[in-house]
Design an enzyme around this catalytic site. Structure first.
Site, PDB file in Angstrom:
ATOM      1  N   CYS A   7       0.813  -1.228   0.000  1.00  0.00           N
ATOM      2  CA  CYS A   7       0.000   0.000   0.000  1.00  0.00           C
ATOM      3  C   CYS A   7       0.842   1.271   0.000  1.00  0.00           C
ATOM      4  CB  CYS A   7      -0.947  -0.019   1.185  1.00  0.00           C
ATOM      5  SG  CYS A   7      -2.031  -1.458   1.163  1.00  0.00           S
ATOM      6  N   HIS A  20      -1.564   8.268   6.335  1.00  0.00           N
ATOM      7  CA  HIS A  20      -1.919   6.970   5.755  1.00  0.00           C
ATOM      8  C   HIS A  20      -3.240   6.499   6.362  1.00  0.00           C
ATOM      9  CE1 HIS A  20      -1.426   3.109   3.848  1.00  0.00           C
ATOM     10  NE2 HIS A  20      -1.434   2.478   5.002  1.00  0.00           N
ATOM     11  N   GLU A  46       1.162   5.691  13.614  1.00  0.00           N
ATOM     12  CA  GLU A  46       1.430   6.860  12.765  1.00  0.00           C
ATOM     13  C   GLU A  46       1.381   8.143  13.586  1.00  0.00           C
ATOM     14  OE1 GLU A  46       0.217   8.745   8.410  1.00  0.00           O
ATOM     15  OE2 GLU A  46      -1.084   7.233   9.318  1.00  0.00           O
ATOM     16  N   LYS A  79      -8.838   8.501   3.625  1.00  0.00           N
ATOM     17  CA  LYS A  79      -9.450   7.171   3.610  1.00  0.00           C
ATOM     18  C   LYS A  79     -10.767   7.125   4.380  1.00  0.00           C
ATOM     19  CE  LYS A  79      -5.108   4.626   2.925  1.00  0.00           C
ATOM     20  NZ  LYS A  79      -4.163   5.771   2.999  1.00  0.00           N
ATOM     21  N   HIS A  82      -9.676   2.364   1.714  1.00  0.00           N
ATOM     22  CA  HIS A  82      -8.265   2.060   1.459  1.00  0.00           C
ATOM     23  C   HIS A  82      -8.126   1.464   0.065  1.00  0.00           C
ATOM     24  CE1 HIS A  82      -4.191   1.212   1.808  1.00  0.00           C
ATOM     25  NE2 HIS A  82      -4.150   0.449   2.885  1.00  0.00           N
ATOM     26  N   PHE A  96       1.991  -3.491   3.777  1.00  0.00           N
ATOM     27  CA  PHE A  96       2.350  -4.796   4.316  1.00  0.00           C
ATOM     28  C   PHE A  96       3.825  -5.087   4.023  1.00  0.00           C
ATOM     29  CE2 PHE A  96      -1.939  -7.299   4.486  1.00  0.00           C
ATOM     30  CZ  PHE A  96      -2.351  -6.480   5.516  1.00  0.00           C
TER      31      PHE A  96
END
Length: 410
Positions: free
Chosen positions: A162, A302, A313, A334, A339, A398
């Site tokens: 991502c 993110h 984060e 998002k 996402h 990931f």
């Protein structure tokens, strides 16, 4: 070194398939999350997603060509076409060897793969498409863009989960800055809302199961979040050297001034609990941009709407910016678009470029009960009008892949 600017942008998303519709819906806090109606979800835990609506690939491609392309490549070509048209570039006046493509996808043509596995099992090997491999492989979108625009320069399909969109933009930025390319298509694309994907992420308890309230399901930084909402689409930007853009009197959305990347070196699916990798990527991006933390006016987080991710984060932002972290607006796109996996970074870079252009920060919706450990200014519910000079955008994936870019008002 060459300076790098954004001269064209294109988007396909759950809240709009062109820049203006996407942007208007984003700043008005409109959610693109809905109940999945493209396959039977009755036995699935998660029954919601950010699905692209009103998309017809035949509008930009020949019918025969559409049949040979997976949906993720169709999205990429549609967004690339928008970006190219927006940039007003002319192929006849471009050095093809210095026109490149850095467009990635996290999962690639999974829809095509599943269809052919079904054919193999039901009707035997002779029914499997001979074009399966070139249709499903993750670099197909980048290759199709390269072929269509005769882009003979550097071409790559980065796979950093991502984090892909920012990875593609950042690496394309480096190429142009070093003089190896004049113009680059950069961004990401994804079309992975399938029976298999929703089942896998759902069984991993990664997805929100707020099925009765789809538009409220993606809620970054909120105490009552229960996972991310899977989405699809594409975000493609045209990056160009400033000298090349000025020579043709191009419209400029923003300047790309920094890029940083790192690895958590921690876990395949869980972010580093202290946000070390995120901190390092942001720190590297600011160093690349040659600016101090005090010069960042907005952060596009993110922020996937997962507990560990949102908290880590937030911790990383506090570590880098210190007390000033509380003074910087942090927005979570998002919350509205879900996402988009490999497409997320490209789409969120477009949103940040629009913010710089219009001095408006999109809101973070659904932040009804902030997590006590997430205590920054997340621009809740309503877009904010303010002067913006520099913006930072984060994308993590990931495997611990982290990438951050810095955009500047031109």
């Amino acid at each position: 070194m060459e300076r790098v600017v954004i001269t064209g942008m294109g988007v396909v998303s759950p809240i709009g398939n062109n820049i203006q519709t996407f942007w208007n819906n984003l700043i008005n806090g409109k959610s693109g999350i809905s109940t999945i109606d493209t396959f039977d979800v009755s036995n699935h835990k998660a029954k919601i997603a950010g699905i692209v609506q009103d998309f017809d690939a035949v509008e930009i491609l020949e019918t025969k060509e559409v049949r040979r392309l997976d949906r993720f490549s169709q999205f990429a070509l549609a967004a690339a076409e928008q970006a190219w048209t927006d940039s007003k570039l002319d192929l006849d006046s471009i050095d093809a060897e210095k026109l490149g493509v850095y467009v990635g996808s996290g999962i690639g043509g999974i829809e095509t793969l599943i269809e052919n596995i079904d054919l193999l099992r039901q009707k035997g090997p002779r029914r499997v498409s001979p074009t399966l491999v070139p249709t499903m492989i993750s670099n197909a979108a980048a290759a199709q863009i390269s072929i269509k625009w005769n882009a003979m320069g550097p071409s790559m399909s980065p796979v950093s989960a991502c984090a892909i969109g920012n990875t593609a933009i950042g690496e394309a930025f480096r190429l142009i800055r070093s003089g190896e390319a004049d113009v680059m298509f950069a961004g990401g694309t994804e079309a992975a809302i399938t029976d298999l994907s929703i089942a896998s992420f759902g069984n991993a308890t990664a997805l929100s199961i707020r099925n009765d309230e789809p538009t409220k399901a993606s809620r970054p930084f909120d105490e009552n979040r229960d996972g991310f909402v899977m989405s699809e689409g594409a975000g493609i930007l045209i990056l160009e050297s400033l000298s090349h853009a000025l020579h043709r009197d191009a419209k400029i959305y923003a300047e790309v001034i920094g890029y940083g990347a790192s690895s958590d070196a921690h876990h395949m699916v869980a972010t580093h609990p202290e946000g070390k990798g995120a901190y390092l990527a942001m720190k590297s991006a600011l160093k690349s941009a040659n600016i101090s933390p005090e010069e960042i006016d907005v952060i596009s987080a993110h922020a996937t709407s997962t507990k560990v991710g949102d908290i880590s984060e937030t911790m990383a932002i506090k570590q880098l910016f210190g007390k000033r972290a509380y003074q910087i607006p942090v927005t979570a796109n998002k919350s509205m678009i879900g996402h988009m996996l490999g497409a997320a970074g490209g789409v969120e870079a477009i949103a940040l470029a629009m913010s710089l252009n219009e001095d408006v920060i999109p809101p973070t919706i659904n932040l009804e009960n902030p997590d006590p450990l997430c205590d920054l200014d997340y621009v809740p519910f309503v877009a904010r009008k303010m002067k913006i000079r520099n913006g930072l955008s984060n994308s993590f994936g990931f495997g611990g892949h982290n990438s951050a870019i810095v955009l500047k008002k031109y």
